[in-house]
Design a protein around this motif. Sequence first.
Motif, PDB file in Angstrom:
ATOM      1  N   SER A  73       0.830  -1.202   0.000  1.00  0.00           N
ATOM      2  CA  SER A  73       0.000   0.000   0.000  1.00  0.00           C
ATOM      3  C   SER A  73       0.866   1.255   0.000  1.00  0.00           C
ATOM      4  CB  SER A  73      -0.907  -0.010   1.238  1.00  0.00           C
ATOM      5  OG  SER A  73      -1.644   1.192   1.341  1.00  0.00           O
ATOM      6  N   VAL A  74       1.955   1.233   0.788  1.00  0.00           N
ATOM      7  CA  VAL A  74       2.892   2.362   0.801  1.00  0.00           C
ATOM      8  C   VAL A  74       3.451   2.607  -0.594  1.00  0.00           C
ATOM      9  CG1 VAL A  74       5.150   3.145   1.626  1.00  0.00           C
ATOM     10  CG2 VAL A  74       3.545   2.084   3.228  1.00  0.00           C
ATOM     11  N   GLU A  75       3.849   1.533  -1.251  1.00  0.00           N
ATOM     12  CA  GLU A  75       4.445   1.664  -2.583  1.00  0.00           C
ATOM     13  C   GLU A  75       3.446   2.243  -3.577  1.00  0.00           C
ATOM     14  OE1 GLU A  75       7.720  -0.680  -5.186  1.00  0.00           O
ATOM     15  OE2 GLU A  75       6.376  -1.887  -3.965  1.00  0.00           O
ATOM     16  N   ARG A  76       2.193   1.823  -3.500  1.00  0.00           N
ATOM     17  CA  ARG A  76       1.177   2.377  -4.403  1.00  0.00           C
ATOM     18  C   ARG A  76       1.014   3.877  -4.176  1.00  0.00           C
ATOM     19  NH1 ARG A  76      -1.408  -2.544  -3.163  1.00  0.00           N
ATOM     20  NH2 ARG A  76      -2.695  -1.559  -1.555  1.00  0.00           N
ATOM     21  N   SER A  77       1.040   4.292  -2.910  1.00  0.00           N
ATOM     22  CA  SER A  77       0.904   5.718  -2.593  1.00  0.00           C
ATOM     23  C   SER A  77       2.084   6.523  -3.133  1.00  0.00           C
ATOM     24  CB  SER A  77       0.801   5.918  -1.079  1.00  0.00           C
ATOM     25  OG  SER A  77      -0.362   5.313  -0.568  1.00  0.00           O
ATOM     26  N   LEU A  78       3.280   5.954  -3.028  1.00  0.00           N
ATOM     27  CA  LEU A  78       4.472   6.659  -3.510  1.00  0.00           C
ATOM     28  C   LEU A  78       4.493   6.751  -5.025  1.00  0.00           C
ATOM     29  CD1 LEU A  78       7.225   5.274  -1.108  1.00  0.00           C
ATOM     30  CD2 LEU A  78       5.849   7.350  -0.906  1.00  0.00           C
ATOM     31  N   ILE A  79       4.079   5.689  -5.690  1.00  0.00           N
ATOM     32  CA  ILE A  79       4.007   5.715  -7.155  1.00  0.00           C
ATOM     33  C   ILE A  79       3.019   6.788  -7.602  1.00  0.00           C
ATOM     34  CG2 ILE A  79       3.218   4.415  -9.172  1.00  0.00           C
ATOM     35  CD1 ILE A  79       4.382   1.902  -7.829  1.00  0.00           C
ATOM     36  N   ALA A  80       1.868   6.873  -6.894  1.00  0.00           N
ATOM     37  CA  ALA A  80       0.865   7.886  -7.242  1.00  0.00           C
ATOM     38  C   ALA A  80       1.431   9.288  -7.024  1.00  0.00           C
ATOM     39  CB  ALA A  80      -0.386   7.690  -6.386  1.00  0.00           C
ATOM     40  N   ALA A  81       2.225   9.476  -5.954  1.00  0.00           N
ATOM     41  CA  ALA A  81       2.818  10.794  -5.680  1.00  0.00           C
ATOM     42  C   ALA A  81       3.805  11.173  -6.772  1.00  0.00           C
ATOM     43  CB  ALA A  81       3.508  10.781  -4.320  1.00  0.00           C
ATOM     44  N   VAL A  82       4.624  10.212  -7.209  1.00  0.00           N
ATOM     45  CA  VAL A  82       5.614  10.476  -8.258  1.00  0.00           C
ATOM     46  C   VAL A  82       4.915  10.783  -9.575  1.00  0.00           C
ATOM     47  CG1 VAL A  82       7.431   9.435  -9.668  1.00  0.00           C
ATOM     48  CG2 VAL A  82       7.450   9.119  -7.189  1.00  0.00           C
TER      49      VAL A  82
END
Length: 209
Positions: A73-82
Motif C-alpha cells: 500500500s505504501v508503494e502504491r501511494s508513492l508511485i501515485a505521488a511520483v
Amino acid sequence: METNSVSGVSTDDAQRADLIVEAAGRLFFAPGCPRVSMDDLARELGMSKKTIYRHFPDKRSLLAAVLDRKFASVERSLIAAVEGAEGQPLDVRIQRFLIAAGSELDKLGAAQLALGRGDAMLREYVEQRVDAVIYRRLDELLVDGHRQGVLPAPPELLSAIISGALERLLTSQLPRELDWTAADLLRATVDTVLYGAIHSGDHAVDDAP
C-alpha cells in the motif's frame, strides 16, 4: 467443485488466509493498541488458533504477511505521488515523494517499533522493506537530479541527510513539542535541505574570481 490456484492452494484457503491477514493488520496496527496475542486474533476472527496456525506457522510469519500488505500500500501511494508530480521541477517531485513517504511511515511508525521490539529478524525485515520501497526510489530521484545538474551536491550525501532526518522526525517527540504534524516538519526539513542542495552551485559561482 473446488477451484485450485496455480500454486495448489484452494480458493477457500487463500480467502481464509487473506481474512486472517486483514484482521491481523487491523489489530496489530490499531492506534494505542497494546500487544495483541494470537488468542485475541482468534477471537476477532471467530476461528481457532489451530486454523490460523495452519496458514501461518508462527506469529512472525503472520506479521511478515501483514507488513507485506502494508508496504504494498505504501508503494502504491508513492508511485501515485511520483506520477502526480510528473513534469514538475525536481525539488517539487522530491518534496511530494518525501511528504507521501513521511505520511505513510507515520502510519506505520508506532506499530513498526512495536513489531520490531525484541525480534531482531523482524526489525531487520522492516528496515529492508523501508530501504527497498522508499530510500531506493529517493536515491533514484537524487541521482537523476545530479545527472541533470540540478543538484550539484553528491546524491549519496543528500540521501543520507534526508533519510536520517526522516527517521528522526518520525520517531522523536519533536512533532508533539512544536505542535506540528510529522508531515509539516518533514516538509520544512526537505525545503531547507533541497534549497541548500539546489543553490549550492550558486555559491561556487559567486565565490569564483
